[in-house]
Every structure is written in structure tokens, then in C-alpha cells.
Design an enzyme around this catalytic site. Structure first.
Site, short mmCIF file in Angstrom:
data_model
loop_
_atom_site.label_atom_id
_atom_site.label_comp_id
_atom_site.label_asym_id
_atom_site.label_seq_id
_atom_site.Cartn_x
_atom_site.Cartn_y
_atom_site.Cartn_z
N SER A 1 51.79 -39.63 15.85
CA SER A 1 52.10 -38.87 14.64
C SER A 1 52.18 -39.74 13.40
O SER A 1 52.05 -39.24 12.28
CB SER A 1 53.42 -38.12 14.82
OG SER A 1 54.48 -39.03 15.12
N ASP B 1 65.04 -37.68 10.08
CA ASP B 1 63.75 -38.24 10.49
C ASP B 1 63.56 -39.56 9.76
O ASP B 1 63.19 -39.59 8.59
CB ASP B 1 62.62 -37.27 10.15
CG ASP B 1 61.25 -37.78 10.60
OD1 ASP B 1 61.14 -38.95 11.02
OD2 ASP B 1 60.27 -37.00 10.52
N HIS C 1 58.93 -40.95 10.33
CA HIS C 1 57.77 -40.58 9.53
C HIS C 1 58.02 -40.87 8.06
O HIS C 1 59.08 -41.37 7.69
CB HIS C 1 57.42 -39.11 9.77
CG HIS C 1 57.13 -38.82 11.21
ND1 HIS C 1 58.10 -38.34 12.07
CD2 HIS C 1 56.00 -38.98 11.94
CE1 HIS C 1 57.57 -38.20 13.28
NE2 HIS C 1 56.31 -38.58 13.24
#
Length: 409
Positions: free
Chosen positions: A154, A377, A380
Site C-alpha cells: 500500500s 495511521d 501511509h
């Protein structure tokens, strides 16, 4: 006949020597090769040669490439991955998130309610040389008629979204096609330039199966991902892996609790063999992106708006995994360019989505205050943001025509 005094004779000899000393450098300058050797050093050394001639100079006037202190045939060291972050409110960001409607919620921090903008306004400055900014028009020309694939987890999807947006924002929407419906395959196409940038989700680069009994992932360390048949023929390949290893299978046997380094080494060797057997190095450039750091513990990403200024700061990613990647590339016959973004990314704790990776950020904000390690998060990256710099360095590597990775001793 008049005699010549010793002083006059010495003077004439000095004049002759001076003339010769002027002629010799001119002769060698005239016959020297018009090239500049640029050695990019870091945890790996990337040996580069830039050919300079009149046609090249005229064809890329839009690229402002200034290697400070460099002269023809002079060895010059410039590590584009070593430098510092500079606040640059005029030059950054390179686009606005609203210009790219296909960006996922995971990276659309402003759309999801993040109110500060400072994290978007930092520019990477390399030590000892001035590297070009990302030039979308020049990049579009360089990619004309080509096919780019980005394969990995990702974080590589994060980089694909960044590159697609950098190029999409420089074109009329009618000249583009963007397909992001699939979770495992995404593609951006520039119709007028006849090229595509594709993303293949393959977090381990290996074939993945699911154990029917317990639902666990099984990795076939001796087989590359099934999507590999679609990678063949691309003009530029960018790979990454290194995160999320837990259960492995090698030569038909399931091995639980296997040493991560050994399993990763097997997988990288399998990937390297596939590249060496299936990539024509005269037609295809291969890149491998280093590990993207997380920010937890002392430098937790939640509610951070400034980069880390401590030069000694390092994340806890295992150095052994990084060494496996470097050893693998050293053994390959196919030239691989190492996009070594780990260190420069370590200082950007401010650039993660945190709770702004979803439209439900208000609910997460409340939960975040009670249990931040679960809901933020910190893996990312927001867009516009840090991955735009990764793509700038990818662009710089294409401009400088970096090729073979040579590991330092």
C-alpha cells in the site's frame, strides 16, 4: 656577432615554456570526452554518467539541472537522498488535492478534515548539488509511448497515487483515463502521450495463497506473484516490499515462525531471478524503493505539524532487511536503481494521515485521544505530501540516467 647574455637566454626559455604550458591544456581540453560522472553515494552507491552534447542541452531546456562545482570529466559526489527539508511555501505543494478526484480517502487528508497546511510546504534539498524540481511537462515527454508499472504494497500504491496526480494535474481531464475501481490494479493513462502508469498490489512480490483451514496467508517464497506475467514488457518498473511478513511457504512446505530475514532473503532471490530472466536491460529501467518508515513511540505522528529536526533520529525498521535488499541488487546482472527514500522520510512525522485517513475522522479523533496507538495511521502519507518527493527523486534518477547499483564496502 653579439653574444646573448645569460639573463636574456633565461628569459627566452621562460617564454617558450609558457607557450607550451598554454598549448598543452588546450589540446587535452579539445580531445576530452564531453561527459560528467556523477556518483551518488548513500547506503548504496549509484554510479551515473551524464552525457552532455548540444542536442541534449536543447532538448531538455525545461530541466534545471545544476551540479555545483562539476566540470567535464571530473568525478563529483552528489547524494540526492541525503540533504535537508526546507520550508518552501512558494514552490510546494506541486498540485492541490482537489485537482485529482481519484485520490483515495486514505491519503486525502485535507478532504477528510485536516486543517493545517504546513506539512505540504516542505521541499527536499540535496547536499552539495541542486537537483531539478519535478517537471510534469518534461516527465510526460520522457514517458511518451512507454509503460510504467509500480508493484508492491500500500505504500507503493501511495506512490502511484502521487505520480498519477502529478501527471494528471498537468493535463486536461479529457486527455486522461484513470481506473481505480480495483483494489489490486489501478491505471492512469495519458491518451495524447500514449503511456500508462499501472499499480499492481503485491505486498510480498511473491505468490500468496490462503490456508483454507485457518485463513492464514501462505507465501510461496519460490514463486513470484501471479500478476508477474503482466509486468513483462514495461519500460519502467518500480518495486517495493518489506512490510507485513508473517507466514511463509517454501518448496511446497509451510514454515511457521520462520526467521524473517531468511524468508525475506529467499523471496528477494526469487524476485531477482525473475527480473534477470524476464527483463531486457536495454529496454527497461528497474527501480527498487527502500522501506517507508513509520512513526510510533517517541515520535508518534498524531497531532504533529513539523518535521523532525534531530539529525540523529532513526526509526526502528530492521537494518537486516535493508541489507538483504542491497545484497540482492549487488548480485543481480540486471542494473537496478535503488530509490533510497528511508532516511529522508524518517524526518516527516508530520506528513502522515493520522486520524485523517477517513471521512469518519471526528469519531476517530475521539477514540484517538483514548487509544492513539490503535487509531492513528502513521504508516501511509497525505497527498499532496511526502510521496511527491519520492517521485521527484524518481524523475531526477531518470534525468540523470542513473543505472547500476554498486554497494559501498
Amino acid at each position: 656577432m653579439d653574444s646573448i647574455s645569460p639573463v636574456s637566454r633565461g628569459w627566452r626559455l621562460c617564454m617558450v615554456a609558457s607557450c607550451i604550458s598554454c598549448i598543452i591544456p588546450i589540446f587535452f581540453l579539445k580531445h576530452s570526452h564531453d561527459s560528467v560522472n556523477l556518483s551518488i553515494l548513500g547506503s548504496t552507491d549509484i554510479a551515473s554518467t551524464i552525457s552532455i552534447n548540444e542536442s541534449d542541452a536543447n532538448s531538455h531546456d525545461s530541466v534545471n539541472l545544476s551540479i555545483l562545482g562539476t566540470q567535464l570529466n571530473e568525478e563529483y559526489k552528489c547524494n540526492i537522498f541525503d540533504g535537508k527539508w526546507v520550508y518552501d511555501p512558494k514552490g510546494s505543494p506541486m498540485y492541490k488535492g482537489a485537482q485529482c478526484p481519484f485520490l483515495s480517502d486514505q491519503v486525502s487528508c485535507q478532504r477528510n478534515g485536516r486543517s493545517d497546511f504546513i506539512y505540504e510546504k516542505w521541499s527536499w534539498e540535496a547536499k552539495g548539488c541542486k537537483i531539478p524540481r519535478f517537471d510534469a511537462t518534461d516527465m510526460l515527454e520522457r514517458l511518451r509511448g512507454k509503460r510504467v508499472i509500480i508493484v508492491g504494497d500500500s505504500l507503493n500504491r501511495n506512490q502511484w497515487e502521487s505520480l498519477a496526480c502529478l501527471l494528471y494535474s498537468a493535463l486536461p481531464p479529457s486527455q486522461t483515463l484513470v481506473d481505480v475501481k480495483s483494489g489490486t490494479y489501478k491505471v492512469f493513462t495519458a491518451k495524447a502521450y500514449n503511456f500508462s502508469v499501472e499499480f499492481y498490489w503485491s505486498p510480498f512480490l511473491m505468490q500468496q495463497n490462503v490456508n483454507q483451514d485457518n485463513g492464514a496467508r501462505i507465501l510461496r517464497l519460490d514463486r513470484v506473484a501471479t500478476s508477474a506475467m503482466k509486468w513483462i514488457g514495461a519500460d519502467i518498473m518500480l518495486f517495493n516490499t518489506g512490510h507485513w511478513w508473517d507466514l511463509f511457504q517454501y518448496e511446497g512446505k509451510t514454515v511457521e515462525n520462520m526467521d524473517i530475514e531468511s524468508a525475506f532473503d529467499m523471496a528477494m532471490n526469487t524476485w531477482a531471478r525473475w527480473v534477470d530472466q524476464n527483463v531486457d536491460a536495454t529496454k527497461t529501467r528497474v527501480f527498487f524503493r527502500s522501506i517507508s518508515p513509520e512513526h510510533k513511540g517517541k515520535h508518534w505522528c498524531y497531532n504533529k505539524t513539523q518535521p523532525i529536526e534531530d539529525d540523529s533520529y532513526e526509526t526502528t525498521f530492521p537494518g537486516k532487511i535493508i541489507k538483504v535488499v542491497e545484497r540482492t541488487m549487488q548480485r543481480m546482472k540486471t542494473p537496478v536503481t535503488y530509490l533510497n527514500i528511508t532516511k529522508l522520510s524518517q524526518h516527516r512525522k508530520d506528513a502522515h494521515p493520522a486520524v485523517y485517513a477517513t471521512k469518519k475522522w471526528k469519531q476517530l479523533l475521539a477514540l484517538q485521544n483514548r487509544k492513539p496507538e490503535t487509531y492513528a495511521d502513521c504508516s501511509h502519507w497525505c497527498l499532496p505530501g511526502l510521496p511527491d518527493t519520492w517521485n521527484r527523486l524518481l524523475y531526477v534518477s531518470l534525468v540523470l540516467d542513473t543505472s547500476k547499483v554498486i554497494l559501498s564496502s
